[in-house]
Design an enzyme around this catalytic site. Structure first.
Site, short mmCIF file in Angstrom:
data_model
loop_
_atom_site.label_atom_id
_atom_site.label_comp_id
_atom_site.label_asym_id
_atom_site.label_seq_id
_atom_site.Cartn_x
_atom_site.Cartn_y
_atom_site.Cartn_z
CG HIS A 1 -34.16 16.84 21.49
ND1 HIS A 1 -33.43 18.00 21.34
CD2 HIS A 1 -35.42 17.14 21.16
CE1 HIS A 1 -34.23 18.96 20.93
NE2 HIS A 1 -35.46 18.47 20.82
CG HIS B 1 -3.58 0.85 5.26
ND1 HIS B 1 -4.70 1.62 5.05
CD2 HIS B 1 -3.23 0.37 4.04
CE1 HIS B 1 -5.03 1.58 3.77
NE2 HIS B 1 -4.15 0.83 3.14
CB SER C 1 -10.85 4.35 11.85
OG SER C 1 -12.18 4.06 11.53
CG LEU C 2 -9.40 2.59 5.80
CD1 LEU C 2 -9.65 1.35 4.95
CD2 LEU C 2 -8.29 3.43 5.19
CD GLU D 1 -25.97 13.37 11.93
OE1 GLU D 1 -25.69 12.61 10.97
OE2 GLU D 1 -27.07 13.95 12.01
CB SER E 1 -33.75 21.16 17.95
OG SER E 1 -34.84 21.12 17.08
CB SER F 1 -0.89 0.05 1.25
OG SER F 1 -1.63 -1.13 1.37
CD GLN G 1 -36.27 11.93 15.87
OE1 GLN G 1 -35.65 12.95 15.63
NE2 GLN G 1 -36.30 10.89 15.05
CG LEU H 1 -5.42 -5.14 -6.00
CD1 LEU H 1 -4.03 -5.76 -5.88
CD2 LEU H 1 -6.48 -6.23 -6.22
C1 LIG Z 1 -13.22 1.76 8.75
C2 LIG Z 1 -12.26 0.67 8.39
N1 LIG Z 1 -12.76 -0.47 7.88
C3 LIG Z 1 -11.92 -1.47 7.54
C4 LIG Z 1 -10.57 -1.34 7.73
C5 LIG Z 1 -9.63 -2.49 7.40
N2 LIG Z 1 -8.78 -2.15 6.22
C6 LIG Z 1 -7.55 -1.68 6.36
S1 LIG Z 1 -6.83 -1.31 4.89
C7 LIG Z 1 -8.19 -1.84 4.04
C8 LIG Z 1 -8.20 -1.79 2.53
C9 LIG Z 1 -7.86 -0.43 2.05
O1 LIG Z 1 -7.73 -0.42 0.67
P1 LIG Z 1 -7.39 0.93 -0.07
O2 LIG Z 1 -8.15 2.05 0.54
O3 LIG Z 1 -7.62 0.71 -1.51
O4 LIG Z 1 -5.87 1.16 0.26
P2 LIG Z 1 -4.63 0.39 -0.34
O5 LIG Z 1 -4.02 -0.36 0.77
O6 LIG Z 1 -5.10 -0.53 -1.43
O7 LIG Z 1 -3.77 1.44 -0.88
C10 LIG Z 1 -9.18 -2.27 4.89
C11 LIG Z 1 -10.49 -2.80 4.47
C12 LIG Z 1 -10.11 -0.13 8.30
N3 LIG Z 1 -8.83 0.06 8.55
N4 LIG Z 1 -10.97 0.85 8.58
#
Ligand SMILES: Cc1ncc(C[n+]2csc(CCOP(=O)(O)OP(=O)(O)O)c2C)c(N)n1
Length: 616
Positions: free
Chosen positions: A409, A73, A121-122, A360, A339, A36, A421, A184
């Site tokens: 609320h 990552h 966390s993506l 949100e 509100s 990656s 709500q 990928l």
């Molecule tokens: C919210 C979330 N869901 C799932 C994952 C697990 N996860 C880590 S990397 C990945 C794939 C990411 O692929 P991409 O965005 O295409 O990055 P690449 O590594 O291919 O460059 C996943 C599903 C995560 N880190 N965060």
């Protein structure tokens, strides 16, 4: 060697170094995401050397650009960039990456001074970047750019599209998103593969400038980044890349996501990539600049007459408007400002009020981004709807962001609107967040005082407010330290302690009146600070009332006031069996009184529980 004037060949060399170092550190760690990292190495080499304006010795320089790896990552690549600019040594990179105690964690966090926000966390780095870019454009008034690297599989996250949408709405021409379209994801191909036209169509449809390029052609990358810097809209560079680029054995192959190369493969890869290099580059410094300064004025909190009926949500809005006298306070609304009464701030300080509409996740992320720049953001929606942004709230704690959230609320008390709500999980949710503060005032005076304290409190700070109007209990001189509790009623012969907060405190007070009439004197505690909690006051009450304690909350039983009280007693080595009145069934519509009665948290229920506890 420090290369100052770099040719494209130098940059190509740097990109190979970033690949090699990504392999070296992940192989040495035995985990990580080299492939990656390799796909985005050319993109980052061009960015680092030609477009990113940053004083690496002074990461706090307000004029610096910002780089956020939304695909966190790819940390091997980010840390290899840090080595290339000489702020991390080769030894640190290779021998401490992902090891216990190292700041080179598996995914980036602001434990490193060059990292703004935690990612991994993506779908969060880009929304956070939108917040930073909003701060640049509307608050700092500085020309820094925000560069965000996203993965293509990451684009499946809805929050990414909330971010594109708000980037366009807020004219964030200072934001460039670079998408590493390597086809990928983790387990296999992405939804769109290399369909670059589909990406362009979708992103352009949101109003961003979408530029598709070959992400391994340095000239095309350079041109696209230059265009982005000069553009008048947020730009998204869609870079067609190859995962694992540079090592033929893994290029574009499934099954190599998140896998370090075994040592002998790493050796072959490094040879194919031209061997180890230790080039350092200086990069470009930002133009000197200072953020816009606004004058502060004195905070004059609203005052409320004892006995007057005022909803805490209204007092919150009025107090927030008052706290806005401090010029770094900003407010963000999730399209319910009328509100939650956030709109009170909007009326008083329109230039620091941001409508985030019904998104949100982006609401919280924008607050995180503004916190990166040292602002004091308050964000608001119905308490129930913060559940939607919980992962952002969780991650903001890892980011060490300082954000204040107000959820209105709360509970069945809202009445006719029904359970969709009603926040009945929010206390549990916020109490579980690392380092959080959870406040739940019962009257307007305490609300106003606590809003002022929120502005000075670090971490994730949450306030729960109530829909209906209830009598003001406290005079304006009363103080409400975070971590305190108020003993609202107490006498020598108290037989039982009633603990409530928000609407249930009013029910406890009414119940205490009734109990007094029956010869059962009751102590009443206002647990306005749910976390941290005032253990001392709880222990004193337990001692005074022979461990007879009734906790009443407009929340599901798990993790709310009852949980907080039980944990406090247990942590103090004095476990107590409480009578716990909470919402145990699934509520429907009705009046607040009907719903509280049905939930078993009404005045009558408290009287009954207290009578049982005392055996009278
Ligand atoms: C919210 C979330 N869901 C799932 C994952 C697990 N996860 C880590 S990397 C990945 C794939 C990411 O692929 P991409 O965005 O295409 O990055 P690449 O590594 O291919 O460059 C996943 C599903 C995560 N880190 N965060």
């Amino acid at each position: 060697m420090t290369v100052q004037t770099l040719t494209m060949d130098d940059i190509r060399d740097l990109a190979q170094q970033l690949r090699v170092d990504s392999i070296r550190c992940s192989t040495s760690a035995g985990s990580g995401h080299p492939t990656s990292s390799m796909s985005a190495a050319d993109l980052m080499a061009v960015l680092l050397t030609r477009h990113f304006r940053y004083d690496w010795e002074h990461p706090d320089d307000p004029a610096n650009d910002h780089l956020i790896f939304s695909k966190g990552h790819a940390s091997p690549l980010l840390y290899s960039m840090f080595k290339a600019v000489n702020v991390v040594t080769d030894d640190e990179l290779v021998n401490t990456y992902r090891r216990f105690g190292s700041t080179l964690e598996g995914h980036p966090t602001p434990a490193l001074p060059w990292v703004d926000v935690a990612t991994g966390s993506l779908g969060q780095g880009l929304p956070d970047g939108v917040g930073v870019a909003m701060a640049g454009r509307y608050l700092d008034d500085l020309p820094y750019r925000v560069w965000v690297l996203c993965g293509d599989s990451e684009l499946a996250e809805g929050s990414i599209w909330e971010a594109f949408d708000k980037a366009v709405y807020y004219h964030l021409s200072n934001l460039t998103v670079i998408v590493d379209v390597n086809r990928l994801g983790q387990r296999g191909p992405t939804e769109l593969g290399w369909d670059m036209d589909a990406y362009v169509r979708r992103i352009a449809g949101f109003g961003c400038e979408a530029i598709a390029i070959d992400g391994h052609d340095l000239g095309q990358i350079d041109e696209a980044m230059a265009k982005a810097s000069a553009g008048d809209r947020p730009t998204v560079i869609l870079a067609h890349t190859v995962k694992g680029r540079g090592f033929s054995e893994v290029e574009d192959r499934e099954g190599w996501h998140g896998r370090p190369l075994p040592a002998e493969m790493a050796e072959r890869a490094i040879v194919e990539l031209g061997g180890e290099r230790h080039v350092t580059v200086a990069g470009t410094r930002p133009q000197p600049g200072k953020p816009r300064q606004r004058p502060d004025s004195e905070v004059v909190l609203p005052r409320y007459e004892i006995g007057a009926k005022v909803a805490t949500r209204l007092a919150f809005g009025q107090a927030l408007a008052a706290v806005g006298a401090r010029s770094r306070v900003v407010a963000l609304d999730g399209e319910v400002g009328n509100s939650t009464h956030f709109e009170e701030f909007g009326k008083a300080h329109p230039e620091r009020y941001f409508e985030m509409f019904i998104s949100e996740q982006q609401l919280v992320a924008a607050a995180v981004g503004m916190s990166v720049r040292g602002y004091v953001p308050f964000a608001g929606t119905f308490a129930a709807f913060f559940t939607r942004a919980y992962d952002f709230i969780r991650m903001s704690a890892i980011s060490a962001a300082n954000i204040r959230l107000c959820g209105s609320h709360a509970g069945v008390e809202i009445g006719a609107d029904g359970p969709s709500q009603m926040a009945l999980e929010d206390l549990a949710m916020f109490r579980a967040v690392y380092g959080s503060t959870v406040l739940y005032p019962s009257d307007a005076t305490s609300t106003a005082s606590l809003v002022r304290s929120m502005a000075d409190r670090d971490g994730v700070v949450y306030m729960r407010t109530t829909r209906g109007a209830y009598p003001v209990i406290y005079g304006p001189a009363e103080e409400f330290p975070i971590g305190g509790a108020k003993v609202v009623r107490a006498g020598k012969g108290d037989l039982v302690t009633l603990i409530g907060a928000g609407v249930t405190l009013h029910n406890c007070l009414a119940a205490a009146d009734e109990l007094a009439g029956r010869g059962i004197p009751a102590r009443v505690i206002d647990l306005y600070s749910v976390r941290p909690i005032d253990t001392e006051t709880l222990l004193a009450a337990a001692a005074a009332t022979d461990d007879r304690i009734v906790v009443v909350e407009d929340h599901y039983p798990a993790g709310g006031l009852g949980g907080a009280v039980l944990e406090a007693f247990s942590d103090a080595g004095h476990p107590v069996a409480i009578k716990h009145l909470a919402v145990r069934g699934l509520p429907g519509s009705g009046t607040p009184a009907e719903l509280m009665k049905a939930a078993g948290i009404s005045v009558g229920d408290i009287v009954r529980a207290a009578s049982q506890a005392t055996g009278k």
